[in-house]
Design an enzyme around this catalytic site. Structure first.
Site, PDB file in Angstrom:
ATOM      1  N   HIS A 132       5.849   1.208  -3.835  1.00 13.04           N
ATOM      2  CA  HIS A 132       4.900   0.784  -2.813  1.00 13.04           C
ATOM      3  C   HIS A 132       3.848  -0.080  -3.473  1.00 13.04           C
ATOM      4  CE1 HIS A 132       3.935   4.768  -4.410  1.00 13.04           C
ATOM      5  NE2 HIS A 132       2.656   4.394  -4.395  1.00 13.04           N
ATOM      6  N   VAL A 160       4.116   9.082  -5.341  1.00 12.60           N
ATOM      7  CA  VAL A 160       5.236   9.002  -4.390  1.00 12.60           C
ATOM      8  C   VAL A 160       6.293   8.100  -5.013  1.00 12.60           C
ATOM      9  CG1 VAL A 160       5.998   8.360  -2.073  1.00 12.60           C
ATOM     10  CG2 VAL A 160       3.711   9.335  -2.388  1.00 12.60           C
ATOM     11  N   HIS A 181       0.079  -1.180  -3.260  1.00 16.03           N
ATOM     12  CA  HIS A 181      -1.231  -0.897  -2.657  1.00 16.03           C
ATOM     13  C   HIS A 181      -1.924  -2.231  -2.364  1.00 16.03           C
ATOM     14  CE1 HIS A 181      -1.597   3.469  -3.799  1.00 16.03           C
ATOM     15  NE2 HIS A 181      -0.720   3.113  -4.721  1.00 16.03           N
TER      16      HIS A 181
HETATM   17  P1  5GP Z   1       0.707   6.373  -5.693  1.00 18.88           P
HETATM   18  O1  5GP Z   1      -0.275   7.384  -6.227  1.00 18.88           O
HETATM   19  O2  5GP Z   1       2.122   6.907  -5.757  1.00 18.88           O
HETATM   20  O3  5GP Z   1       0.586   5.007  -6.286  1.00 18.88           O
HETATM   21  O4  5GP Z   1       0.336   6.154  -4.179  1.00 18.88           O
HETATM   22  C1  5GP Z   1       0.775   6.972  -3.158  1.00 18.88           C
HETATM   23  C2  5GP Z   1      -0.141   6.724  -1.992  1.00 18.88           C
HETATM   24  O5  5GP Z   1       0.445   7.261  -0.842  1.00 18.88           O
HETATM   25  C3  5GP Z   1      -1.527   7.390  -2.155  1.00 18.88           C
HETATM   26  O6  5GP Z   1      -2.535   6.387  -2.078  1.00 18.88           O
HETATM   27  C4  5GP Z   1      -1.580   8.372  -0.994  1.00 18.88           C
HETATM   28  O7  5GP Z   1      -2.862   8.471  -0.422  1.00 18.88           O
HETATM   29  C5  5GP Z   1      -0.551   7.806  -0.024  1.00 18.88           C
HETATM   30  N1  5GP Z   1       0.092   8.810   0.815  1.00 18.88           N
HETATM   31  C6  5GP Z   1       0.581  10.018   0.405  1.00 18.88           C
HETATM   32  N2  5GP Z   1       1.137  10.667   1.447  1.00 18.88           N
HETATM   33  C7  5GP Z   1       1.000   9.839   2.525  1.00 18.88           C
HETATM   34  C8  5GP Z   1       1.386   9.966   3.901  1.00 18.88           C
HETATM   35  O8  5GP Z   1       1.980  10.951   4.343  1.00 18.88           O
HETATM   36  N3  5GP Z   1       1.072   8.932   4.730  1.00 18.88           N
HETATM   37  C9  5GP Z   1       0.403   7.816   4.266  1.00 18.88           C
HETATM   38  N4  5GP Z   1       0.147   6.867   5.159  1.00 18.88           N
HETATM   39  N5  5GP Z   1       0.045   7.669   2.985  1.00 18.88           N
HETATM   40  C10 5GP Z   1       0.327   8.672   2.130  1.00 18.88           C
END
Ligand code: 5GP
Ligand code: ZN
Length: 121
Positions: free
Chosen positions: A99, A95, A101
């Protein structure tokens, strides 16, 4: 701009929000990778950590402080926890709105990546 996390900021899609103020939002990850897994995001759209400038330092500091505060509130600050910013494909970013985590509630492994063991033939 079609950004999932901007849609959460703008309440166009729902999220299980734990904390919000005028700068940041914290909500539960939809696909948790630990007993507790939340994301802290800025209201401001910043695509990746590579797009962070000096002007964002206070904001990103506030994201980190928010995560630490949530860890205390959830009761696992002393046991410990993991905070991660994934950046771009090699970092596992899916995404493109920064963000942080926040993962807690169990011991986690480190390092996150190890070279595949090469077995001699
Ligand atoms: P990334 O992989 O970009 O570091 O983390 C993106 C995070 O966003 C993932 O852990 C995924 O589970 C979470 N995520 C993706 N779509 C949504 C959503 O619609 N709502 C929520 N609450 N989390 C999401
Ligand atoms: Zn966004």
């Amino acid at each position: 701009m079609d950004c999932l996390f901007c849609k959460i900021v703008n309440q166009e899609i729902p999220a299980n929000i734990l904390y919000q103020d005028d700068k940041v939002l914290a909500f539960m990850d939809i696909n948790p990778q630990a007993p507790f897994h939340a994301l802290v995001i800025p209201r401001l759209h910043i695509s990746t950590l590579n797009d962070m400038t000096d002007e964002h330092s206070e904001l990103v500091g506030h994201m980190i402080k928010t995560a630490a505060h949530l860890a205390k509130e959830q009761g696992f600050a002393e046991d410990g926890y993991r905070t991660v910013f994934n950046c771009n494909p090699h970092g596992g970013q899916t995404v493109y709105h920064i963000h942080l985590h926040l993962l807690g509630g169990k011991p986690m492994g480190w390092p996150p990546y190890q070279e595949t063991l090469k077995v001699p033939v």
